[in-house]
Design a protein around this motif. Sequence first.
Motif, PDB file in Angstrom:
ATOM      1  N   GLN A   1       0.819  -1.217   0.000  1.00  0.00           N
ATOM      2  CA  GLN A   1       0.000   0.000   0.000  1.00  0.00           C
ATOM      3  C   GLN A   1       0.853   1.268   0.000  1.00  0.00           C
ATOM      4  N   ASN A   2       2.150   1.109  -0.285  1.00  0.00           N
ATOM      5  CA  ASN A   2       3.059   2.250  -0.265  1.00  0.00           C
ATOM      6  C   ASN A   2       3.840   2.350  -1.574  1.00  0.00           C
ATOM      7  N   TYR A   3       3.302   1.788  -2.638  1.00  0.00           N
ATOM      8  CA  TYR A   3       3.817   1.925  -3.995  1.00  0.00           C
ATOM      9  C   TYR A   3       5.176   1.247  -4.227  1.00  0.00           C
ATOM     10  N   TYR A   4       5.422   0.197  -3.499  1.00  0.00           N
ATOM     11  CA  TYR A   4       6.617  -0.616  -3.746  1.00  0.00           C
ATOM     12  C   TYR A   4       6.421  -1.985  -3.098  1.00  0.00           C
ATOM     13  N   TRP A   5       7.229  -2.933  -3.492  1.00  0.00           N
ATOM     14  CA  TRP A   5       7.363  -4.194  -2.765  1.00  0.00           C
ATOM     15  C   TRP A   5       8.753  -4.746  -3.034  1.00  0.00           C
ATOM     16  N   GLU A   6       9.238  -5.589  -2.142  1.00  0.00           N
ATOM     17  CA  GLU A   6      10.580  -6.146  -2.258  1.00  0.00           C
ATOM     18  C   GLU A   6      10.547  -7.443  -3.054  1.00  0.00           C
ATOM     19  N   LEU A   7      11.580  -7.647  -3.867  1.00  0.00           N
ATOM     20  CA  LEU A   7      11.623  -8.801  -4.774  1.00  0.00           C
ATOM     21  C   LEU A   7      12.581  -9.893  -4.332  1.00  0.00           C
ATOM     22  N   GLY A   8      13.489  -9.589  -3.431  1.00  0.00           N
ATOM     23  CA  GLY A   8      14.520 -10.562  -3.063  1.00  0.00           C
ATOM     24  C   GLY A   8      15.892 -10.005  -3.392  1.00  0.00           C
ATOM     25  N   LYS A   9      16.795 -10.873  -3.851  1.00  0.00           N
ATOM     26  CA  LYS A   9      18.162 -10.448  -4.131  1.00  0.00           C
ATOM     27  C   LYS A   9      18.256  -9.662  -5.428  1.00  0.00           C
ATOM     28  N   ALA A  10      19.281  -8.829  -5.481  1.00  0.00           N
ATOM     29  CA  ALA A  10      19.493  -7.963  -6.639  1.00  0.00           C
ATOM     30  C   ALA A  10      19.920  -8.762  -7.867  1.00  0.00           C
ATOM     31  N   HIS A  11      19.542  -8.261  -9.027  1.00  0.00           N
ATOM     32  CA  HIS A  11      19.970  -8.805 -10.316  1.00  0.00           C
ATOM     33  C   HIS A  11      20.747  -7.707 -11.050  1.00  0.00           C
ATOM     34  N   THR A  12      21.890  -7.332 -10.535  1.00  0.00           N
ATOM     35  CA  THR A  12      22.657  -6.272 -11.175  1.00  0.00           C
ATOM     36  C   THR A  12      23.384  -6.802 -12.404  1.00  0.00           C
ATOM     37  N   THR A  13      23.340  -6.048 -13.481  1.00  0.00           N
ATOM     38  CA  THR A  13      24.013  -6.429 -14.722  1.00  0.00           C
ATOM     39  C   THR A  13      24.671  -5.190 -15.326  1.00  0.00           C
ATOM     40  N   GLY A  14      25.629  -5.425 -16.203  1.00  0.00           N
ATOM     41  CA  GLY A  14      26.227  -4.318 -16.939  1.00  0.00           C
ATOM     42  C   GLY A  14      27.228  -3.488 -16.162  1.00  0.00           C
ATOM     43  N   PHE A  15      27.749  -4.014 -15.055  1.00  0.00           N
ATOM     44  CA  PHE A  15      28.691  -3.249 -14.245  1.00  0.00           C
ATOM     45  C   PHE A  15      30.155  -3.627 -14.498  1.00  0.00           C
ATOM     46  N   LYS A  16      30.385  -4.498 -15.444  1.00  0.00           N
ATOM     47  CA  LYS A  16      31.737  -5.010 -15.687  1.00  0.00           C
ATOM     48  C   LYS A  16      32.743  -3.898 -15.932  1.00  0.00           C
ATOM     49  N   ASN A  17      32.370  -2.900 -16.688  1.00  0.00           N
ATOM     50  CA  ASN A  17      33.307  -1.841 -17.057  1.00  0.00           C
ATOM     51  C   ASN A  17      33.109  -0.554 -16.262  1.00  0.00           C
ATOM     52  N   LEU A  18      32.319  -0.626 -15.188  1.00  0.00           N
ATOM     53  CA  LEU A  18      32.084   0.553 -14.359  1.00  0.00           C
ATOM     54  C   LEU A  18      32.866   0.442 -13.058  1.00  0.00           C
ATOM     55  N   LYS A  19      33.561   1.489 -12.704  1.00  0.00           N
ATOM     56  CA  LYS A  19      34.302   1.508 -11.446  1.00  0.00           C
ATOM     57  C   LYS A  19      33.672   2.542 -10.519  1.00  0.00           C
ATOM     58  N   ALA A  20      34.220   2.650  -9.324  1.00  0.00           N
ATOM     59  CA  ALA A  20      33.662   3.560  -8.321  1.00  0.00           C
ATOM     60  C   ALA A  20      33.518   4.973  -8.887  1.00  0.00           C
ATOM     61  N   GLY A  21      32.309   5.527  -8.753  1.00  0.00           N
ATOM     62  CA  GLY A  21      32.032   6.879  -9.239  1.00  0.00           C
ATOM     63  C   GLY A  21      31.515   6.932 -10.657  1.00  0.00           C
ATOM     64  N   ASP A  22      31.577   5.804 -11.382  1.00  0.00           N
ATOM     65  CA  ASP A  22      31.088   5.787 -12.759  1.00  0.00           C
ATOM     66  C   ASP A  22      29.568   5.647 -12.791  1.00  0.00           C
ATOM     67  N   TYR A  23      28.969   6.096 -13.876  1.00  0.00           N
ATOM     68  CA  TYR A  23      27.521   5.963 -14.065  1.00  0.00           C
ATOM     69  C   TYR A  23      27.245   5.835 -15.557  1.00  0.00           C
ATOM     70  N   HIS A  24      26.046   5.317 -15.870  1.00  0.00           N
ATOM     71  CA  HIS A  24      25.681   5.153 -17.283  1.00  0.00           C
ATOM     72  C   HIS A  24      24.171   5.264 -17.429  1.00  0.00           C
ATOM     73  N   PHE A  25      23.733   6.206 -18.271  1.00  0.00           N
ATOM     74  CA  PHE A  25      22.316   6.378 -18.570  1.00  0.00           C
ATOM     75  C   PHE A  25      22.124   6.123 -20.060  1.00  0.00           C
ATOM     76  N   ALA A  26      21.049   5.450 -20.415  1.00  0.00           N
ATOM     77  CA  ALA A  26      20.826   5.133 -21.829  1.00  0.00           C
ATOM     78  C   ALA A  26      19.337   5.110 -22.128  1.00  0.00           C
ATOM     79  N   SER A  27      19.009   5.238 -23.403  1.00  0.00           N
ATOM     80  CA  SER A  27      17.620   5.128 -23.849  1.00  0.00           C
ATOM     81  C   SER A  27      17.433   3.776 -24.514  1.00  0.00           C
ATOM     82  N   ASP A  28      16.175   3.354 -24.616  1.00  0.00           N
ATOM     83  CA  ASP A  28      15.909   2.090 -25.298  1.00  0.00           C
ATOM     84  C   ASP A  28      15.687   2.364 -26.790  1.00  0.00           C
ATOM     85  N   ALA A  29      15.313   1.325 -27.526  1.00  0.00           N
ATOM     86  CA  ALA A  29      15.155   1.448 -28.978  1.00  0.00           C
ATOM     87  C   ALA A  29      14.066   2.438 -29.359  1.00  0.00           C
ATOM     88  N   GLN A  30      13.145   2.710 -28.424  1.00  0.00           N
ATOM     89  CA  GLN A  30      12.045   3.631 -28.700  1.00  0.00           C
ATOM     90  C   GLN A  30      12.369   5.051 -28.242  1.00  0.00           C
TER      91      GLN A  30
END
Length: 429
Positions: A128-157
Amino acid sequence: MSTFASFIGGLSLLIAVVLGGLWVVNKVGHRRTNHQGRNALIALVVAFIFIGMSGGGASTTESASDKANVANSSSDSATTVTKPHKAAKQSTAKRNAASTPATTTSRNSQVLKKLVSYTNDESAGPTQNYYWELGKAHTTGFKNLKAGDYHFASDAQGRAGTARAVLTYGEYAGSRGSRQGNPLEPSGWPTENPKVAISYVFTGRTYHGYLYNRSHSIGDSLLGAKSYTSENNFTTGTRPQNVGANQDGGMRYAEETAEDYWKANPNTSDTLQYETTPLYYHSETIPRGSIVDIKSSDGQINTAIAVINSAEGIKIDYDTGSNNAKPIVSASRQSSHAASASSSHDYGYGSGSTGSASHQSTTTTHSTAQSGTKSGQWTTAPAGKVYVSDSNKYYSQVKNPANYTCESESAAQAAGATRASRGNQYARP
């Protein structure tokens, strides 16, 4: 059988030797041999036959035994090598399951189905608070990111896609106390953003203000100025999607999860992998919600949170942003509302998790916040008014009034804000 044959063979060989010896002696002495030579030869042949049987049998048995031993050895080898190898693979698979793209895609697909159901039902979800927990994280795409790095992208649309950042304590510490930039207009931002009334079952309170916020995927309080470098770090989110029903739900819940980690581990060199994935239904331009995956390098945090982009009692068209909410317009404020609506950055811009700007129940802009009384570095709000922060806390004195919304205390409370329980280096209750 092999023992008997060996015995007969040995006995025949002995007889053959004895007869052969007698035959030689008699032959040398020119005596009658009485077919001793022939008998010795026969005994020798018999001996070879039985000895051969015994040897062959022993050889066959030994060969079979050897084969069995080899088979068992191979089996043991397979057990010793192959099984642990498989176990290791399974263990590795379990450890990496959250990082497997196929696994993540499957999870996201399942979550999207639930989000579509909740949003179609105009629901705040299971908490009732606009969220729920899913369990463990599924982080992907961090192979080439180090501390302080970030990456924003758009999808095909062209819509805001997955936002990733390796967060540090320094970014969190540097962003406290004031906003680090101005929210950018996301792809699919509605042409109209009405003021509405949203009644929350969770709190029993009603929010009055702008329906939509420009919602950070990775918020100001976590990434600081970097969070404003791309419109792909923003989506069109409802007010409750941004801060929930109690100002600590929705995207704010995920953000506070990270903030609590930094508070518990000040000045740590550990990092947080923080990943937000907006989930769209087919070609809709506004996401039905998002998944926030958070994982700390020391293993203290490993969680995934689903956030619902809906508003109780309001039917939303997720392709255009149009809705069936009855707009709230105060007759005394119609002109100022029209003026603020002319600028895309003057209303409803909200920070990704902190629900920024304002309790959008008023059209007061940051410029009016300068009307307070200044004493040294501190500015005191006019009588009856307060300075409202992005996190829906309000203060009577602040150092940077332009970073707050100045409004009446009653209006702030009506919009769900509460007086801060304690101050900081930038603001005092």
